[in-house]
Design a protein around this motif. Structure first.
Motif, short mmCIF file in Angstrom:
data_model
loop_
_atom_site.label_atom_id
_atom_site.label_comp_id
_atom_site.label_asym_id
_atom_site.label_seq_id
_atom_site.Cartn_x
_atom_site.Cartn_y
_atom_site.Cartn_z
N PHE A 42 -2.92 -9.87 26.61
CA PHE A 42 -3.23 -10.92 27.57
C PHE A 42 -4.57 -11.58 27.23
N LEU A 43 -5.58 -10.78 26.92
CA LEU A 43 -6.90 -11.32 26.56
C LEU A 43 -6.83 -12.15 25.29
N PHE A 44 -6.11 -11.65 24.28
CA PHE A 44 -5.98 -12.39 23.03
C PHE A 44 -5.25 -13.71 23.26
N PHE A 45 -4.21 -13.69 24.06
CA PHE A 45 -3.40 -14.89 24.28
C PHE A 45 -4.20 -15.99 24.97
N PHE A 46 -5.04 -15.65 25.94
CA PHE A 46 -5.75 -16.66 26.68
C PHE A 46 -7.09 -17.05 26.07
N TYR A 47 -7.61 -16.26 25.13
CA TYR A 47 -8.88 -16.63 24.50
C TYR A 47 -8.73 -17.18 23.10
N ILE A 48 -7.50 -17.30 22.60
CA ILE A 48 -7.27 -17.91 21.29
C ILE A 48 -7.75 -19.36 21.25
N PRO A 49 -7.51 -20.19 22.28
CA PRO A 49 -8.00 -21.59 22.20
C PRO A 49 -9.52 -21.72 22.04
N TYR A 50 -10.29 -20.73 22.50
CA TYR A 50 -11.75 -20.82 22.33
C TYR A 50 -12.16 -20.60 20.89
N PHE A 51 -11.33 -19.94 20.11
CA PHE A 51 -11.67 -19.69 18.71
C PHE A 51 -11.17 -20.79 17.79
N LEU A 52 -10.25 -21.60 18.25
CA LEU A 52 -9.68 -22.64 17.40
C LEU A 52 -10.35 -23.95 17.57
#
Length: 75
Positions: free
Chosen positions: A65-75
Motif C-alpha cells: 500500500f505504501l509503495f503504491f501510493f508513494y510511487i508518484p512522488y519518486f517519478l
C-alpha cells in the motif's frame, strides 16, 4: 535478513530524526519508502518463521500500500 532489517530500521530512524529536528518534510517520501521496505522484509521474515498468522501478511499488505501510493512522488 536480520542485517537488512537492522540497516533499514537505522535508515528509518535517522531520516525521521532528521525530519523532526530540522522540522522539514522534504525527506518524507524517502522515509515512507524505507519504512515500506522495512515492513516488507519484516513480513517475509514472519512468514518464513512459519508464523503464518495475521501480522506477517498484514505487514506485506501495508508495505505494498505504501509503495503504491508513494510511487508518484519518486517519478
Amino acid at each position: 535478513m536480520k542485517m537488512v532489517r537492522i540497516i533499514l530500521a537505522l535508515v528509518v530512524i535517522v531520516l525521521s530524526s532528521y525530519s523532526l529536528i530540522a522540522q522539514t518534510f522534504e525527506l518524507m517520501p524517502y522515509y515512507i519508502f524505507f519504512l515500506g521496505a522495512f515492513m516488507l522484509v519484516t513480513g517475509f521474515v514472519e512468514i518464513q518463521k512459519d508464523r503464518k498468522g495475521f501480522w506477517g501478511y498484514m505487514n506485506i499488505v501495508i508495505s505494498l500500500f505504501l509503495f503504491f501510493f508513494y510511487i508518484p512522488y519518486f517519478l
